[in-house]
Design an enzyme around this catalytic site. Structure first.
Site, PDB file in Angstrom:
ATOM      1  N   GLY A   1       0.801  -1.202   0.000  1.00 57.22           N
ATOM      2  CA  GLY A   1       0.000   0.000   0.000  1.00 57.22           C
ATOM      3  C   GLY A   1       0.837   1.256   0.000  1.00 57.22           C
TER       4      GLY A   1
ATOM      5  N   PHE B   1       3.009   2.525  -2.166  1.00 56.94           N
ATOM      6  CA  PHE B   1       3.029   3.316  -3.400  1.00 56.94           C
ATOM      7  C   PHE B   1       1.793   4.203  -3.484  1.00 56.94           C
ATOM      8  CE2 PHE B   1       2.045   4.067  -7.866  1.00 56.94           C
ATOM      9  CZ  PHE B   1       3.267   4.506  -8.350  1.00 56.94           C
TER      10      PHE B   1
ATOM     11  N   ASP C   1       7.521   0.431   2.225  1.00 53.89           N
ATOM     12  CA  ASP C   1       8.686   1.187   1.765  1.00 53.89           C
ATOM     13  C   ASP C   1       8.265   2.602   1.426  1.00 53.89           C
ATOM     14  OD1 ASP C   1       7.137   0.355  -0.454  1.00 53.89           O
ATOM     15  OD2 ASP C   1       8.828   0.675  -1.801  1.00 53.89           O
TER      16      ASP C   1
ATOM     17  N   GLN D   1      15.071   0.328  -2.599  1.00 52.83           N
ATOM     18  CA  GLN D   1      14.821   1.687  -3.059  1.00 52.83           C
ATOM     19  C   GLN D   1      16.150   2.426  -3.184  1.00 52.83           C
ATOM     20  OE1 GLN D   1      12.207   3.034  -4.266  1.00 52.83           O
ATOM     21  NE2 GLN D   1      10.457   1.842  -3.535  1.00 52.83           N
TER      22      GLN D   1
ATOM     23  N   CYS E   1      -2.505 -14.922 -32.471  1.00 58.25           N
ATOM     24  CA  CYS E   1      -2.989 -15.086 -31.096  1.00 58.25           C
ATOM     25  C   CYS E   1      -4.124 -16.110 -31.053  1.00 58.25           C
ATOM     26  CB  CYS E   1      -3.472 -13.741 -30.552  1.00 58.25           C
ATOM     27  SG  CYS E   1      -4.108 -13.822 -28.865  1.00 58.25           S
TER      28      CYS E   1
ATOM     29  N   CYS F   1      -6.259 -16.418 -28.424  1.00 55.44           N
ATOM     30  CA  CYS F   1      -7.259 -16.073 -27.414  1.00 55.44           C
ATOM     31  C   CYS F   1      -8.660 -16.052 -28.022  1.00 55.44           C
ATOM     32  CB  CYS F   1      -6.935 -14.718 -26.757  1.00 55.44           C
ATOM     33  SG  CYS F   1      -7.410 -13.260 -27.720  1.00 55.44           S
TER      34      CYS F   1
ATOM     35  N   CYS G   1      -9.480 -13.088 -30.380  1.00 51.48           N
ATOM     36  CA  CYS G   1      -8.923 -13.178 -31.735  1.00 51.48           C
ATOM     37  C   CYS G   1      -9.566 -14.307 -32.547  1.00 51.48           C
ATOM     38  CB  CYS G   1      -7.409 -13.355 -31.671  1.00 51.48           C
ATOM     39  SG  CYS G   1      -6.539 -11.865 -31.120  1.00 51.48           S
TER      40      CYS G   1
END
Length: 379
Positions: free
Chosen positions: A97, A99, A149, A197, A312, A314, A317
Site C-alpha cells: 500500500g 506506493f 517502503d 529503493q 494469437c 485467445c 482473436c
C-alpha cells in the site's frame, strides 16, 4: 523454513535471464512471470474463471491500500481470506500500500514510525506502519506480502533519496522482525519480500540492496521503477541491484511492463513483474500484438474483417474482427473492455511463455534480438 521456494531450472549464459519455478501454498508459478493487477480484488472486465481457466494465470497482484479502505481487511479475514472472498484458487501477491499512500502527496505525512494519511474515499485519518501493513496482508491471506517502503517520485535530491532509502531499510527490518514473530504462530504459509529503493542513484541502490539481503528473505523486489524516470534509468537500476540480490531467490521488478520492455527486464535477471498497462491500455483502445500495437479507434479498422492478432489463440482473436471491436469501442460497450483485456493479458502471457521457452532451450539471445525488431505499431 522458507514460506515459498524458488528453483532455477535454466540460466542464459549470455544475459542474466533465468527460468524457474516459484512454489507457493496456492500452486507453482513458472517464471519469468507477469502478474495481472487486480487492484480491488478483481481484474477489471474479467472473471476469475477467465483468468484461471482461459488465460491460465497463476498469480495475481491485489492492492493492500484499496482493500484496507474498502471493504476492510478484517471483513475479508472473517469471510475466509482474500482467496475465498474473491474465489481465486491460485497465488496472490499483495503490495504494502506504500506506493498508493505516497502518491497521495498532500494528504499524507511521513514519520519514523510510518505514514499517516487521509483516505481518498472519505477523508478519514489512517496510519500505516511496517508492522500494521504486515498484519493487514496476513489478514488478507496473501501468499507473498510486501514490506512497507517509501517510494519517492522522480526526480529527487540525493540527500532526500538517501534519507528515504535508509528509512525504507529500517522499516523493512521492523516489518521482517514482526513477520517472523507472526509466522511462528501460523499454520499457513506467507512470504515477505523487502523492497530495494534509492531513487536513480547507484550508490544508494547498492547500499539498500546490501542491507536488505542481510534479512535472508524468501524473495526481493526492486521498487521505484515507475515514478516518471526515463526507461533507460529504470533498466540501469535493475542492473545495479541484480548482482547484489541472492541468486536463489526470486527478483520482482514492481510496476513495470510495456509489452516491448518485458524481455529487457528478464534479460537483466528479473523473474516477476506487474503493471496495470495491459488492462488499462485495453480499456483505452490500445491492443498489444505480435506485430506491434493496434490502436483500435483508427478509421483503418472500421471495416477490417481480420482478428486483432492472427498469431494469437485467445477467444477475442478467434471469434471477433477488428471492425467489431472498433464498433464496440466507439459505442462505449462494456463487452469491448472485457474482450480487449482478455486479449492483452493473453499477449503478455504468451510473451512470458515464449521467453521461458527460449531460456530453457538456450535460445534467449536470439529471441531477445528478434523481439527488439518488432515494429511499434501494426500495419
Amino acid at each position: 523454513m522458507p514460506q515459498v521456494t524458488f528453483e532455477i531450472q535454466a540460466e542464459c549464459p549470455v544475459t542474466r535471464a533465468r527460468a524457474g519455478v516459484l512454489r507457493t501454498a496456492h500452486g507453482d508459478i513458472k517464471t519469468p512471470v507477469f502478474m495481472p493487477v487486480g487492484t480491488q480484488a478483481t481484474v477489471k472486465g474479467l472473471s476469475q474463471r477467465d483468468l484461471a481457466e482461459d488465460l491460465d494465470i497463476r498469480i495475481l497482484l491485489c492492492n493492500t491500500y484499496h482493500l484496507y479502505l474498502r471493504p476492510g481487511h478484517e471483513l475479508i479475514r472473517g469471510l475466509g481470506g482474500l482467496h475465498r472472498f474473491m474465489s481465486w484458487p491460485r497465488a496472490i501477491l499483495t503490495d504494502s500500500g506504500g506506493f498508493q499512500v505516497f502518491s497521495l502527496s498532500g494528504i499524507r505525512k511521513i514519520t519514523e514510525a510510518g505514514v499517516v494519511f487521509n483516505s481518498h474515499l472519505d477523508g478519514d485519518v489512517h496510519t500505516f506502519t511496517p508492522e500494521s501493513t504486515v498484519e493487514v496482508q496476513l489478514a488478507l491471506g496473501s501468499d507473498i506480502l510486501m514490506a512497507l517502503d517509501e517510494c519517492p517520485e522522480y526526480p529527487v535530491s540525493h540527500e532526500y533519496a538517501r534519507q528515504s532509502m535508509r528509512r525504507t531499510v529500517r522499516w523493512a527490518r521492523s516489518a521482517y522482525q514482526h513477520y517472523l514473530r507472526r509466522i511462528a504462530q501460523l499454520e499457513t504459509r506467507h512470504a515477505l519480500f523487502p523492497i530495494v529503493q534509492g531513487s536513480m542513484f547507484v550508490d544508494l541502490r547498492r547500499e539498500c540492496a546490501a542491507q536488505l539481503v542481510e534479512l535472508g528473505a524468501d524473495g526481493y523486489a526492486i521498487g521505484g521503477l515507475s515514478v516518471g524516470e526515463p526507461r533507460p534509468l529504470s533498466l540501469e537500476m535493475v542492473e545495479v541491484c541484480e548482482p547484489l540480490l541472492l541468486r536463489d531467490r526470486p527478483r520482482y521488478a514492481m510496476g513495470v511492463g510495456m509489452a516491448d520492455e518485458l524481455m529487457e527486464y528478464v534479460a537483466r535477471g528479473i523473474d516477476m513483474m506487474d503493471c496495470v498497462l495491459p488492462s488499462r491500455n485495453a480499456r483505452n483502445g490500445y491492443l498489444f500484438t505480435s506485430q506491434g500495437r493496434v490502436i483500435i479507434k483508427h478509421t483503418k479498422y472500421k471495416d477490417d474483417p481480420g482478428p486483432v492478432d492472427p498469431n494469437c489463440s485467445c477467444y477475442t482473436c478467434r471469434a471477433y474482427s477488428r471492425a467489431y471491436l472498433r464498433h464496440l469501442f466507439q459505442a462505449g460497450e462494456i463487452l469491448y473492455a472485457s474482450l480487449a483485456t482478455r486479449h492483452n493479458l493473453q499477449r503478455y502471457a504468451d510473451i512470458m511463455r515464449s521467453m521461458r521457452r527460449a531460456i530453457l532451450l538456450g535460445e534467449f539471445p536470439a529471441y531477445l534480438e528478434s523481439m527488439r525488431l518488432t515494429p511499434a505499431e501494426a500495419d
